[in-house]
Design a protein around this motif. Structure first.
Motif, PDB file in Angstrom:
ATOM      1  N   LEU A  67       0.840  -1.198   0.000  1.00 43.71           N
ATOM      2  CA  LEU A  67       0.000   0.000   0.000  1.00 43.71           C
ATOM      3  C   LEU A  67       0.876   1.250   0.000  1.00 43.71           C
ATOM      4  O   LEU A  67       0.615   2.211  -0.723  1.00 43.71           O
ATOM      5  CB  LEU A  67      -0.940  -0.007   1.207  1.00 43.71           C
ATOM      6  N   ASN A  68       1.931   1.221   0.787  1.00 46.86           N
ATOM      7  CA  ASN A  68       2.876   2.331   0.837  1.00 46.86           C
ATOM      8  C   ASN A  68       3.569   2.529  -0.507  1.00 46.86           C
ATOM      9  O   ASN A  68       3.662   3.642  -1.015  1.00 46.86           O
ATOM     10  CB  ASN A  68       3.907   2.084   1.943  1.00 46.86           C
ATOM     11  N   LEU A  75       3.060   5.283   6.473  1.00 43.20           N
ATOM     12  CA  LEU A  75       2.806   4.285   7.520  1.00 43.20           C
ATOM     13  C   LEU A  75       3.604   4.693   8.751  1.00 43.20           C
ATOM     14  O   LEU A  75       4.804   4.437   8.847  1.00 43.20           O
ATOM     15  CB  LEU A  75       3.224   2.889   7.050  1.00 43.20           C
ATOM     16  N   TYR A  76       2.933   5.371   9.684  1.00 40.61           N
ATOM     17  CA  TYR A  76       3.588   5.885  10.871  1.00 40.61           C
ATOM     18  C   TYR A  76       3.387   4.941  12.054  1.00 40.61           C
ATOM     19  O   TYR A  76       2.291   4.421  12.267  1.00 40.61           O
ATOM     20  CB  TYR A  76       3.027   7.258  11.248  1.00 40.61           C
ATOM     21  N   VAL A  77       4.451   4.768  12.830  1.00 43.02           N
ATOM     22  CA  VAL A  77       4.433   3.885  14.001  1.00 43.02           C
ATOM     23  C   VAL A  77       4.803   4.714  15.227  1.00 43.02           C
ATOM     24  O   VAL A  77       5.839   5.399  15.229  1.00 43.02           O
ATOM     25  CB  VAL A  77       5.440   2.722  13.815  1.00 43.02           C
ATOM     26  N   PHE A 107       7.717   1.339   6.973  1.00 40.08           N
ATOM     27  CA  PHE A 107       7.134   1.904   8.191  1.00 40.08           C
ATOM     28  C   PHE A 107       8.104   2.937   8.756  1.00 40.08           C
ATOM     29  O   PHE A 107       9.313   2.760   8.693  1.00 40.08           O
ATOM     30  CB  PHE A 107       6.870   0.819   9.232  1.00 40.08           C
ATOM     31  N   GLN A 108       7.550   4.012   9.335  1.00 39.48           N
ATOM     32  CA  GLN A 108       8.367   5.080   9.906  1.00 39.48           C
ATOM     33  C   GLN A 108       8.044   5.250  11.386  1.00 39.48           C
ATOM     34  O   GLN A 108       6.878   5.401  11.747  1.00 39.48           O
ATOM     35  CB  GLN A 108       8.072   6.414   9.222  1.00 39.48           C
ATOM     36  N   ILE A 109       9.071   5.237  12.203  1.00 39.70           N
ATOM     37  CA  ILE A 109       8.893   5.517  13.628  1.00 39.70           C
ATOM     38  C   ILE A 109       8.695   7.019  13.795  1.00 39.70           C
ATOM     39  O   ILE A 109       9.438   7.825  13.233  1.00 39.70           O
ATOM     40  CB  ILE A 109      10.112   5.050  14.445  1.00 39.70           C
ATOM     41  N   THR A 110       7.687   7.395  14.553  1.00 42.15           N
ATOM     42  CA  THR A 110       7.393   8.812  14.779  1.00 42.15           C
ATOM     43  C   THR A 110       6.677   8.950  16.128  1.00 42.15           C
ATOM     44  O   THR A 110       6.476   7.977  16.833  1.00 42.15           O
ATOM     45  CB  THR A 110       6.549   9.370  13.603  1.00 42.15           C
TER      46      THR A 110
END
Length: 128
Positions: A67-68, A75-77, A107-110
């Protein structure tokens, strides 16, 4: 319409994440704008690269990644929730006794500030 999706359910064991994915897929197919998907609480487990479903099961983590890639959906984590559940990005391992992080690609850590910004610019936020 411009949407932000909040996922609080784990990739497997509940229907939250799979229903969220199907909703996101429908949004992009109907030409709505899906700004971002924010994974919070147990939802951060959707970003665990170590999860390996059986060969006859739907691979939800790969589906989020696709999807990304296909639709450029962020896609924020949540950082705090991820650390509490053992999701670690490679950049964090320098301060820990870990050889490799397990944050899945795409996925991105935020932090929660990113969720607040997403909510501010969207017409709708929907939680699963």
């Amino acid at each position: 319409m411009n949407y932000t999706i909040l996922v609080t359910g784990a990739a497997y064991g509940t229907q939250n994440a799979s229903t969220a994915f199907l909703f996101c897929k429908a949004l992009v197919e109907t030409k709505n704008i899906l700004h971002s998907v924010f994974f919070y609480c147990d939802g951060v487990l959707n970003a665990n690269n170590m999860i390996t479903p059986a060969t006859d099961e739907f691979d939800l983590i790969k589906a989020w990644q696709n999807l990304n890639k296909k639709h450029k959906v962020n896609l924020y984590v949540c950082n705090s929730a991820a650390l509490r559940r053992g999701i670690i990005e490679n950049e964090k391992i320098l301060n820990m006794n870990v050889k490799k992080g397990n944050l899945a690609p795409s996925f991105q850590i935020t932090g929660l500030l990113e969720l607040a910004n997403s909510i501010k610019i969207c017409d709708r936020i929907i939680q699963f």
